[in-house]
Write a protein that holds these residues in place. Structure first.
Motif, PDB file in Angstrom:
ATOM      1  N   GLN A  43      47.712  22.288  54.874  1.00  0.00           N
ATOM      2  CA  GLN A  43      49.483  22.431  53.587  1.00  0.00           C
ATOM      3  C   GLN A  43      49.653  24.304  53.834  1.00  0.00           C
ATOM      4  O   GLN A  43      50.108  24.781  53.455  1.00  0.00           O
ATOM      5  CB  GLN A  43      49.248  22.122  52.016  1.00  0.00           C
ATOM      6  N   LYS A  44      48.262  24.759  54.964  1.00  0.00           N
ATOM      7  CA  LYS A  44      48.519  26.178  55.111  1.00  0.00           C
ATOM      8  C   LYS A  44      49.796  25.855  55.751  1.00  0.00           C
ATOM      9  O   LYS A  44      49.495  25.540  56.644  1.00  0.00           O
ATOM     10  CB  LYS A  44      47.037  26.352  55.699  1.00  0.00           C
ATOM     11  N   GLY A  45      50.661  26.914  55.741  1.00  0.00           N
ATOM     12  CA  GLY A  45      51.503  26.949  56.899  1.00  0.00           C
ATOM     13  C   GLY A  45      51.241  27.959  58.239  1.00  0.00           C
ATOM     14  O   GLY A  45      50.360  28.576  58.126  1.00  0.00           O
ATOM     15  N   GLY A  46      52.032  27.408  59.160  1.00  0.00           N
ATOM     16  CA  GLY A  46      51.445  28.363  60.199  1.00  0.00           C
ATOM     17  C   GLY A  46      50.625  28.319  60.917  1.00  0.00           C
ATOM     18  O   GLY A  46      49.907  28.776  61.986  1.00  0.00           O
ATOM     19  N   VAL A  47      49.576  27.098  60.887  1.00  0.00           N
ATOM     20  CA  VAL A  47      48.362  26.949  61.712  1.00  0.00           C
ATOM     21  C   VAL A  47      48.377  25.836  62.712  1.00  0.00           C
ATOM     22  O   VAL A  47      47.618  25.981  63.882  1.00  0.00           O
ATOM     23  CB  VAL A  47      47.646  25.722  60.337  1.00  0.00           C
ATOM     24  N   GLY A  48      50.091  25.641  63.086  1.00  0.00           N
ATOM     25  CA  GLY A  48      50.064  24.778  64.437  1.00  0.00           C
ATOM     26  C   GLY A  48      50.266  23.573  64.692  1.00  0.00           C
ATOM     27  O   GLY A  48      49.838  22.059  65.303  1.00  0.00           O
ATOM     28  N   LYS A  49      50.311  22.641  63.352  1.00  0.00           N
ATOM     29  CA  LYS A  49      50.757  21.417  63.027  1.00  0.00           C
ATOM     30  C   LYS A  49      51.850  21.054  63.843  1.00  0.00           C
ATOM     31  O   LYS A  49      51.671  19.920  64.802  1.00  0.00           O
ATOM     32  CB  LYS A  49      50.929  21.077  61.300  1.00  0.00           C
ATOM     33  N   THR A  50      52.665  21.900  63.781  1.00  0.00           N
ATOM     34  CA  THR A  50      54.016  21.520  64.801  1.00  0.00           C
ATOM     35  C   THR A  50      53.740  21.901  66.432  1.00  0.00           C
ATOM     36  O   THR A  50      54.046  20.738  67.283  1.00  0.00           O
ATOM     37  CB  THR A  50      55.494  22.137  64.228  1.00  0.00           C
ATOM     38  N   THR A  51      52.662  22.741  67.042  1.00  0.00           N
ATOM     39  CA  THR A  51      53.075  23.220  68.010  1.00  0.00           C
ATOM     40  C   THR A  51      52.540  21.581  68.324  1.00  0.00           C
ATOM     41  O   THR A  51      52.056  21.420  69.600  1.00  0.00           O
ATOM     42  CB  THR A  51      52.114  24.460  68.085  1.00  0.00           C
ATOM     43  N   PRO A 109      61.595  18.607  56.206  1.00  0.00           N
ATOM     44  CA  PRO A 109      62.378  19.287  56.269  1.00  0.00           C
ATOM     45  C   PRO A 109      62.786  20.880  57.955  1.00  0.00           C
ATOM     46  O   PRO A 109      63.678  21.048  57.677  1.00  0.00           O
ATOM     47  CB  PRO A 109      62.301  19.972  54.784  1.00  0.00           C
ATOM     48  N   GLN A 110      61.814  21.621  57.403  1.00  0.00           N
ATOM     49  CA  GLN A 110      62.509  22.569  58.403  1.00  0.00           C
ATOM     50  C   GLN A 110      62.457  22.018  60.185  1.00  0.00           C
ATOM     51  O   GLN A 110      63.429  22.870  60.414  1.00  0.00           O
ATOM     52  CB  GLN A 110      60.428  23.336  58.910  1.00  0.00           C
ATOM     53  N   GLY A 111      62.001  20.745  60.296  1.00  0.00           N
ATOM     54  CA  GLY A 111      62.785  20.106  61.281  1.00  0.00           C
ATOM     55  C   GLY A 111      62.494  20.746  62.775  1.00  0.00           C
ATOM     56  O   GLY A 111      62.629  20.534  63.810  1.00  0.00           O
ATOM     57  N   THR A 161      43.108  26.010  66.450  1.00  0.00           N
ATOM     58  CA  THR A 161      44.072  26.509  67.611  1.00  0.00           C
ATOM     59  C   THR A 161      44.060  28.112  66.984  1.00  0.00           C
ATOM     60  O   THR A 161      43.145  28.615  66.519  1.00  0.00           O
ATOM     61  CB  THR A 161      45.404  26.060  66.559  1.00  0.00           C
ATOM     62  N   MET A 162      44.881  28.726  68.247  1.00  0.00           N
ATOM     63  CA  MET A 162      44.904  29.767  68.258  1.00  0.00           C
ATOM     64  C   MET A 162      44.552  31.016  68.431  1.00  0.00           C
ATOM     65  O   MET A 162      43.859  31.781  67.951  1.00  0.00           O
ATOM     66  CB  MET A 162      46.370  30.712  66.772  1.00  0.00           C
ATOM     67  N   TYR A 163      43.331  30.269  69.190  1.00  0.00           N
ATOM     68  CA  TYR A 163      41.471  31.019  69.624  1.00  0.00           C
ATOM     69  C   TYR A 163      41.535  31.928  70.386  1.00  0.00           C
ATOM     70  O   TYR A 163      42.479  31.934  71.267  1.00  0.00           O
ATOM     71  CB  TYR A 163      41.332  30.014  70.740  1.00  0.00           C
ATOM     72  N   ILE A 215      42.349  25.329  71.606  1.00  0.00           N
ATOM     73  CA  ILE A 215      43.895  25.503  71.827  1.00  0.00           C
ATOM     74  C   ILE A 215      43.627  27.134  71.649  1.00  0.00           C
ATOM     75  O   ILE A 215      43.879  27.801  70.594  1.00  0.00           O
ATOM     76  CB  ILE A 215      44.675  24.615  70.898  1.00  0.00           C
ATOM     77  N   PRO A 216      44.138  27.723  72.905  1.00  0.00           N
ATOM     78  CA  PRO A 216      44.118  29.071  72.686  1.00  0.00           C
ATOM     79  C   PRO A 216      45.194  29.635  72.182  1.00  0.00           C
ATOM     80  O   PRO A 216      45.783  28.765  72.252  1.00  0.00           O
ATOM     81  CB  PRO A 216      43.706  29.637  74.287  1.00  0.00           C
ATOM     82  N   ARG A 217      45.317  30.704  71.687  1.00  0.00           N
ATOM     83  CA  ARG A 217      46.420  32.146  71.672  1.00  0.00           C
ATOM     84  C   ARG A 217      46.982  32.212  72.977  1.00  0.00           C
ATOM     85  O   ARG A 217      46.658  32.723  73.670  1.00  0.00           O
ATOM     86  CB  ARG A 217      46.515  32.545  71.383  1.00  0.00           C
ATOM     87  N   ASN A 218      48.356  31.772  73.179  1.00  0.00           N
ATOM     88  CA  ASN A 218      49.202  31.433  74.244  1.00  0.00           C
ATOM     89  C   ASN A 218      50.067  31.302  74.225  1.00  0.00           C
ATOM     90  O   ASN A 218      50.910  30.508  74.075  1.00  0.00           O
ATOM     91  CB  ASN A 218      48.794  29.868  75.368  1.00  0.00           C
ATOM     92  N   ILE A 219      50.920  32.624  74.896  1.00  0.00           N
ATOM     93  CA  ILE A 219      52.520  33.015  74.786  1.00  0.00           C
ATOM     94  C   ILE A 219      53.335  31.838  74.969  1.00  0.00           C
ATOM     95  O   ILE A 219      54.386  31.465  74.591  1.00  0.00           O
ATOM     96  CB  ILE A 219      52.403  34.733  75.409  1.00  0.00           C
ATOM     97  N   ARG A 220      52.803  31.455  76.300  1.00  0.00           N
ATOM     98  CA  ARG A 220      54.013  29.580  76.567  1.00  0.00           C
ATOM     99  C   ARG A 220      54.070  28.420  75.660  1.00  0.00           C
ATOM    100  O   ARG A 220      55.069  28.670  75.427  1.00  0.00           O
ATOM    101  CB  ARG A 220      53.268  28.937  78.114  1.00  0.00           C
ATOM    102  N   LEU A 221      53.097  29.055  74.917  1.00  0.00           N
ATOM    103  CA  LEU A 221      52.948  27.708  73.839  1.00  0.00           C
ATOM    104  C   LEU A 221      54.055  28.456  72.956  1.00  0.00           C
ATOM    105  O   LEU A 221      54.971  27.716  72.098  1.00  0.00           O
ATOM    106  CB  LEU A 221      51.680  27.135  72.973  1.00  0.00           C
ATOM    107  N   ALA A 222      54.433  29.573  72.991  1.00  0.00           N
ATOM    108  CA  ALA A 222      54.714  29.519  71.749  1.00  0.00           C
ATOM    109  C   ALA A 222      56.217  30.012  72.163  1.00  0.00           C
ATOM    110  O   ALA A 222      57.612  30.158  71.158  1.00  0.00           O
ATOM    111  CB  ALA A 222      54.661  31.116  70.947  1.00  0.00           C
TER     112      ALA A 222
END
Ligand SMILES: Nc1ncnc2c1ncn2[C@@H]1O[C@H](COP(=O)(O)OP(=O)(O)OP(=O)(O)O)[C@@H](O)[C@H]1O
Ligand SMILES: [Mg+2]
Length: 255
Positions: free
Chosen positions: A10-18, A41-43, A184-186, A213-220
């Motif tokens: 339920q925490k936002g922005g943790v890498g669920k969608t990625t 709903p953010q789709g 995620t975003m290690y 999962i490393p922090r990786n600019i290509r993923l973003a």
């Protein structure tokens, strides 16, 4: 029977969608037949797979309202073996409409039951909330996969999430299990990431995926190109890590 994994926190922005997009794409790359369900709903899973969420009809919203069949709601993504039930902002209204429905906790499950045999994996991307949509994901799923962002507040809210999973298991879906957590975003350059991993390992009595999962600019960057990481930059550290995660998920199938 396909294995159904809800990706929830339920925490936002943790890498669920990625994780939903790239785990699904890497499972498909490994030859598995995959359905990804965008239950937010953010789709973002929908647009991240290159699908124009605003012009879509027969989305998860119409499915929940009974305005289309489950097979009508399943769309091609242009990626081999990977199908999608898309979402858009209309879904925000479904939460309220669901409240009055009978069997409201099982609306999605009752539909997915018809197609579970058509897929080897069904991955559900949940919204950042413990609302009725997330409950629907948990009644549909066999397991819950929890992405944890390597940041200072990582553990905050986790006990509430685990409590909810336990409640759903007790009252609504006795077969539900906590699949495990994935970091995620290690960021290898900071001590903080390492401390978070150690802290969660010491405090959480649950399976932890070996793949981090490393922090990786290509993923973003990949979502703005409408592509999963393996197609956007297949040699990036992000692509490699999601391939390894997919391999681990496949191997856990026997568990
Ligand atoms: N490993 C990563 N490396 C770099 N950026 C990442 C990584 N994982 C996710 N991001 C970025 O962090 C942001 C949040 O990720 P994401 O959308 O996957 O989280 P979420 O949990 O689905 O968010 P929400 O709770 O809003 O649904 C996005 O901009 C995404 O591109
Ligand atoms: Mg998301």
């Amino acid at each position: 029977m396909g294995r159904i994994i809800a990706i929830a926190n339920q925490k936002g922005g943790v890498g669920k969608t990625t994780t939903a997009i790239n785990l699904s794409a890497c499972l498909a790359e490994a030859g598995k037949k995959v359905l990804v369900i965008d239950l937010d709903p953010q789709g973002n899973t929908t647009s991240g797979l290159g699908i124009d969420k605003n012009t879509m009809t027969n989305t998860i919203y119409e499915l929940i309202l009974g305005e289309c069949t489950v097979r009508e709601s399943i769309h091609k993504t242009g990626i081999e073996h990977l199908m999608l039930i898309p979402s858009n902002v209309n879904l925000a209204g479904a939460e309220i409409e669901l409240l009055g429905a009978s069997n409201k906790e099982y609306i999605v499950k009752n539909e997915i039951d018809y197609v579970q045999e058509d897929f080897e994996f069904i991955i559900i991307d949940c919204p950042p909330s413990l609302n009725m949509l997330t409950i629907n994901a948990m009644t549909t799923a066999n397991t819950v996969l929890v992405p944890i962002q390597c940041e200072y507040y990582a553990l905050e809210g986790l006990s509430q999430l685990i409590h909810t999973i336990n409640l759903v298991q007790k009252r609504l879906n006795p077969d539900l299990i906590l699949e495990g957590v994935v970091f995620t975003m290690y960021d290898a350059r900071t001590n903080l990431s390492l401390q978070v991993v150690e802290n969660v390992k010491n405090n959480l009595d649950t399976m932890i995926y070996k793949t981090i999962i490393p922090r990786n600019i290509r993923l973003a960057e990949a979502p703005s190109h409408g592509k999963p990481i393996n197609l956007y930059d297949g040699k990036s550290a992000g692509a490699e890590s999601y391939r390894l995660l997919a391999k681990e998920v496949i191997e856990r199938k026997a568990v």
